[in-house]
Design a protein around this motif. Sequence first.
Motif, PDB file in Angstrom:
ATOM      1  N   MET A   1     -10.946  17.485 -30.039  1.00 16.57           N
ATOM      2  CA  MET A   1      -9.890  16.154 -30.419  1.00 16.57           C
ATOM      3  C   MET A   1      -9.372  15.158 -29.296  1.00 16.57           C
ATOM      4  O   MET A   1      -8.586  16.197 -28.707  1.00 16.57           O
ATOM      5  CB  MET A   1      -9.253  16.427 -31.896  1.00 16.57           C
ATOM      6  CG  MET A   1     -10.185  17.024 -32.915  1.00 16.57           C
ATOM      7  SD  MET A   1     -10.371  15.348 -33.943  1.00 16.57           S
ATOM      8  CE  MET A   1     -12.176  15.834 -33.702  1.00 16.57           C
ATOM      9  N   PHE A   2      -9.120  13.893 -28.843  1.00 16.47           N
ATOM     10  CA  PHE A   2      -8.939  13.698 -28.188  1.00 16.47           C
ATOM     11  C   PHE A   2      -7.037  13.050 -28.527  1.00 16.47           C
ATOM     12  O   PHE A   2      -6.502  13.402 -29.788  1.00 16.47           O
ATOM     13  CB  PHE A   2      -9.362  12.446 -28.373  1.00 16.47           C
ATOM     14  CG  PHE A   2     -10.436  12.349 -27.414  1.00 16.47           C
ATOM     15  CD1 PHE A   2     -10.866  12.572 -26.742  1.00 16.47           C
ATOM     16  CD2 PHE A   2     -11.624  11.262 -28.818  1.00 16.47           C
ATOM     17  CE1 PHE A   2     -12.371  12.653 -26.068  1.00 16.47           C
ATOM     18  CE2 PHE A   2     -13.044  11.146 -28.338  1.00 16.47           C
ATOM     19  CZ  PHE A   2     -13.202  12.199 -27.116  1.00 16.47           C
ATOM     20  N   LYS A   3      -6.673  13.384 -27.728  1.00 18.87           N
ATOM     21  CA  LYS A   3      -5.017  13.278 -27.398  1.00 18.87           C
ATOM     22  C   LYS A   3      -4.096  12.129 -27.837  1.00 18.87           C
ATOM     23  O   LYS A   3      -3.932  11.548 -28.783  1.00 18.87           O
ATOM     24  CB  LYS A   3      -4.204  13.925 -26.747  1.00 18.87           C
ATOM     25  CG  LYS A   3      -4.115  15.190 -26.850  1.00 18.87           C
ATOM     26  CD  LYS A   3      -3.092  16.162 -25.632  1.00 18.87           C
ATOM     27  CE  LYS A   3      -3.236  15.390 -24.359  1.00 18.87           C
ATOM     28  NZ  LYS A   3      -4.632  16.352 -23.825  1.00 18.87           N
ATOM     29  N   ASP A   4      -4.963  10.958 -26.914  1.00 17.37           N
ATOM     30  CA  ASP A   4      -4.783   9.456 -27.151  1.00 17.37           C
ATOM     31  C   ASP A   4      -5.733   9.199 -26.381  1.00 17.37           C
ATOM     32  O   ASP A   4      -7.179   9.869 -25.859  1.00 17.37           O
ATOM     33  CB  ASP A   4      -3.644   9.712 -25.911  1.00 17.37           C
ATOM     34  CG  ASP A   4      -3.737  10.034 -25.020  1.00 17.37           C
ATOM     35  OD1 ASP A   4      -4.204  10.298 -24.179  1.00 17.37           O
ATOM     36  OD2 ASP A   4      -2.182  10.330 -24.103  1.00 17.37           O
ATOM     37  N   ILE A   5      -5.452   7.301 -26.509  1.00 24.81           N
ATOM     38  CA  ILE A   5      -7.030   6.431 -25.416  1.00 24.81           C
ATOM     39  C   ILE A   5      -6.922   7.203 -23.721  1.00 24.81           C
ATOM     40  O   ILE A   5      -8.046   7.084 -23.598  1.00 24.81           O
ATOM     41  CB  ILE A   5      -5.961   4.707 -25.824  1.00 24.81           C
ATOM     42  CG1 ILE A   5      -6.476   4.772 -26.508  1.00 24.81           C
ATOM     43  CG2 ILE A   5      -7.103   4.618 -25.021  1.00 24.81           C
ATOM     44  CD1 ILE A   5      -5.658   3.383 -27.660  1.00 24.81           C
TER      45      ILE A   5
END
Lengths: 309, 461
Positions: A1-5
């Motif tokens: 999963m990505f944390k932020d952009i």
Amino acid sequence: MFKDIADVRERLGQQQYIASEEIGTVTFLAQSLSKPILAEGPAGVGKTELAKAWAKAIGRPLIRLQCYEGLDESKALYEWEYAKQMLYTQLLRETLHKVLGDVQSLSDAASRLAQEEDVFFSENFLLPRPLLTAIMSDEPVVLLIDEIDRADVEFEAFLLEVLSDFQVSVPELGTIAAKHQPMVLLTSNNTRELSEALKRRCLYLYVDYPAQDAELDIVRLKVPDLSPELARQAVAVVHQLRNMDLRKVPSISETLDWARALVTLNASAIDEKTLSNTLTVLLKYETDVAKAKRMMGNSGGSQRGRWER
Amino acid sequence: MDDRVIEFVRGMRAAGVRVSLAESMDAMRAIEALGVTDKTIFKSSMRATLIKESQDFAVFDQLFPLYFGSGGPMLQNALEELSEGDQEMLQAALQALSGRMQDLLDWLTSGEGPTKEELEALANQAGAQWADNPGEARWVTRRMLQQMGMGHLEQQLSELYQKLQEMGMSQEAIEKLMGVVEANREALAEQVAQQVGMQIAQQRANRPDDLHGSDLMHKPFSALSEEETAVLRKEVARLVTQLRTRAAMRRKRGTRGKFDSKSTIRANQRYGGVPLELRFKKNKLKPSLVLMCDMSRSMFHVTEFMLTFIYQLQDQVAKTRSFAYYSDMQEVSHLLNSNRAEEAAQEVFDAFYKGSPGHYATDFGGSLDSFYHHWLSAVNGRTTVVVLGDGRNNYNSPRIDLIKDLQKRARRVIWFCPEQERQWGSGDSDMLEYATAVDSIYVVRNLAQLATAVDKLLAGD
């Protein structure tokens, strides 16, 4: 999963995919809102590639459904394995005899058989196609529905259930809901209008040809063997071609093919000869090639002289 | 912020972009996820959730800064840059110049621009409250700037500088002042433009909807305004979806053809030859079309919508070849195949008028003759020939013999005529004669009639 952009862009970058800020934003939104992405744009700008990079970046398997005219549920969702069902019936004949051995009448036999019916319409005999695979998968997956504009309108309507609720209905088994919600990317080359209902359920991403600098970065990343100067020239030529009135303008993938061709041919500069030898990698129509050659011949005084001789 | 987003969505709807409730809720959720601090991220998250057509990006890019802009760049304070003595001199000079330009000069030098209320009042004075069309924005902006006194500013400023010079301000300080004032002037103009744009967008959102696609469908093509045509183009897209679904349903019902023994045997090899799956031959219900479109100016809308219909419905048609005629026939299939339908029609028109400059009168008879010479092979027993024209031949020979012959060769010949029956035969109209030679005629005076006619065409009756 990505944390932020920023994390999205960095991890896609690690997979050799250069994501613009917009692509990063939309991908991140798709994850945080759990919505499918609908990516539109000309062919060969890396829409499919995005799905591949996305899957790799978050370490999930990629399931791909290629759409075409005439695609229907049995090819996209599931099919009963008739052959296997037949085979099992043959093999289980003995057992059937035992089950049915002491019945008196035909109706008794039928009702007893009906009790066992579930055996033949169980998940054992279900042949999952891409959509069902994505939904039944034990781990979260990335689902790529490629070139949705090629599929029929009815298929689009059928996709709505899958995309909004992430569940499918199999009449014999009931509704199967996704164990993990898949990340979905739909791509379209915009050959026809998609229905509003479908668009409403998706985040919209328009991928266009990149700016010259961005494309140069892509070429440098994907074809590191090409010298920087040559790469710059090559990208400049491609951008010049895209501004021309051609039947089919070169896409990013064709730029990359061309860059690889230049490496293979050991080209030291992009001169008339290399260009005329390799132009067919970029342009796929005879008329386009002729037009491009004329244009190249006319640009630059020194080149022109050589061309006319 | 939520209110602002809702206002923005209303503004977009008024500008003709379709935004559903579900989409504006998505936009809210996107804001929750990403915040609004980073302007570019905020913008692309709004765009991804609200806009689903690339051609609507232009409207979005135009409206976004109006609703979420800072109201234009900030003004700088000129006084800070100056020494105390210079500041006093400036004040004195400004007082000496006092007049109706006072406000403007104050704004430009002090760095405190007009307040939001002042801007709004000024905009209303300039007539912004009566404007609800973005096209008027530039005009209102110009008027507003005039009212603020921008027109006489040059003169006033040079007077001011002169006065300052007389009072003994150094050349350097004056130049510094000039720089700041110049920058402030541009910033103020930008603020004014944004204010006007914003106000107009909001007024448009509040305007009662007067243009409904469904009402316009019954308005004759000849009476359509430019704006109404734009609305109708969207309506066409909706109709196309409807027609496609119906045509697909018809085709599905019609697919059950004759039993296909060969294919059945092959399909059932895997069950050891037990025929579990039956195969049927497919009935080909897709029509194959030859279109002949009149390209005169009076036929523009009918032809445009017809071409849009047919080319958006390509998947329901086996094959289409399109021809355009005016004084002579030309094939235009290639233009239409390589473009999106909306733009394609325009392209056909452009190509046509570029190819034959000057004024020519319609000659369908002659055009038909050259069709016979060049493209007769396009017509066979499975083809439906559709003629789109008013049958006004400018007293040229109507060539009824050719159309009769065509009717024998083709599966059927259908005429789409934009004139009512009572006008046929009047003046240079040869419609009555053509009427006897073709299989059927549909009067297509408005979009509703055209849609019905196209549906009949696809149905094959």
